[in-house]
Design a protein around this motif. Structure first.
Motif: not given
Length: 299
Positions: A26-36
């Motif tokens: 879910f750190f990676c999920v947060a990264m998905v939002g950040t990168l998006a």
């Protein structure tokens, strides 16, 4: 987002390792939002959606080929379609939202999804829902209201999109749970990325904007972050059941709040902190109630 709630390949339980893997996922999920949010400055929401799904599909196909295409035969195509439609719409809603409101608020509203799962389960099955589960949903909904603050300003279209994303995510999560009863993890992931990519093509075509060179690194990073989140959550569920790892899903709210503060100078207000606490607390109450209910009565 939880995309693989199955017990296929379960190893001897190791809750600490499972929790670490879930938190990393879910750190990676947060990264998905950040990168998006960064990539969205260069191109459209539809393009973000297409790249996210297509990159994951490109990595999953070779794994499927090694196991043979016959392993992808399924009698649950309807559920796979439901999951893909709900999941794709959820991601579109989240990407649309984070382009218009703070990342932390969009994520918090979207990841209130577990609070709505009991209502969806009740609407579909008409099975009795434990009182504690309803209490958790009410507490979490109070947190959503705090974040929206309807009395203080007009509700933004981005907030409405994130809230719609929560309902869509709840449907997607329920469909994954139903699929997990019979479908192996790889098959669930393959059909999700395949169908989501196909669904994303016309959306991207209608919402097309030229992709400048500066956007490519962010788009590829977006897809790799999504792929990493799915891989880590699959590994996590091999070491511990979803019921025990559920609370760690809410780490995504903390990670995105930190990212929003560091990169976009959106420090959470006291009201937002209160909303986060209520949403997370309500989710934990609901998770605990479901876990206790599973012992005497099968849901």
């Amino acid at each position: 987002m939880t995309d693989a709630e199955t017990s296929v390949g379960r190893r001897p339980e190791n809750l600490v390792l499972g929790a670490l893997l879930t938190t990393a996922a879910f750190f990676c999920v947060a990264m998905v939002g950040t990168l998006a949010k960064v990539a969205g400055q260069y191109t459209s929401t539809g393009v973000l959606l297409l790249f996210q799904n297509a990159i994951c599909l490109l990595f999953v196909i070779p794994v499927v080929m090694r196991g043979g295409w016959s392993s992808m035969r399924t009698g649950k195509i309807g559920l796979h379609v439901l999951r893909a439609v709900a999941g794709t719409a959820c991601w579109y809603a989240l990407f649309f939202a984070i382009a218009r409101i703070p990342l932390a608020n969009a994520t918090l509203l979207t990841y209130s999804a577990p609070l709505w799962m009991p209502l969806i389960a009740w609407a579909v099955t008409r099975q009795r829902v434990a009182t504690a589960t309803w209490v958790g949903a009410v507490v979490g909904f109070a947190g959503v209201v705090l974040v929206l603050q309807p009395q203080g300003h007009r509700v933004d279209v981005g907030e409405l999109a994130a809230f719609a994303g929560a309902l869509l995510l709840a449907v997607a999560m329920m469909s994954v749970r139903w699929l997990g009863a019979t479908e192996p993890i790889l098959r669930v992931l393959f059909y999700f990325f395949l169908l989501s990519t196909l669904l994303s093509v016309p959306i991207a075509a209608l919402d097309w904007r030229p992709i400048p060179p500066a956007a490519w690194a962010w788009l590829i990073g977006l897809g790799l972050a999504q792929l990493s989140s799915q891989t880590l959550i699959v590994l996590a569920y091999r070491y511990a059941p979803a019921e025990k790892l559920g609370p760690f899903i809410y780490s995504v709210i903390v990670f995105t709040a930190v990212a929003d503060w560091l990169f976009w100078n959106h420090p959470p207000t006291l009201v937002t902190y209160g909303g986060m606490a209520l949403v997370i607390g309500g989710g934990l109450i609901a998770i605990r109630a479901r876990r206790q209910a599973r012992q005497p009565v099968r849901e």
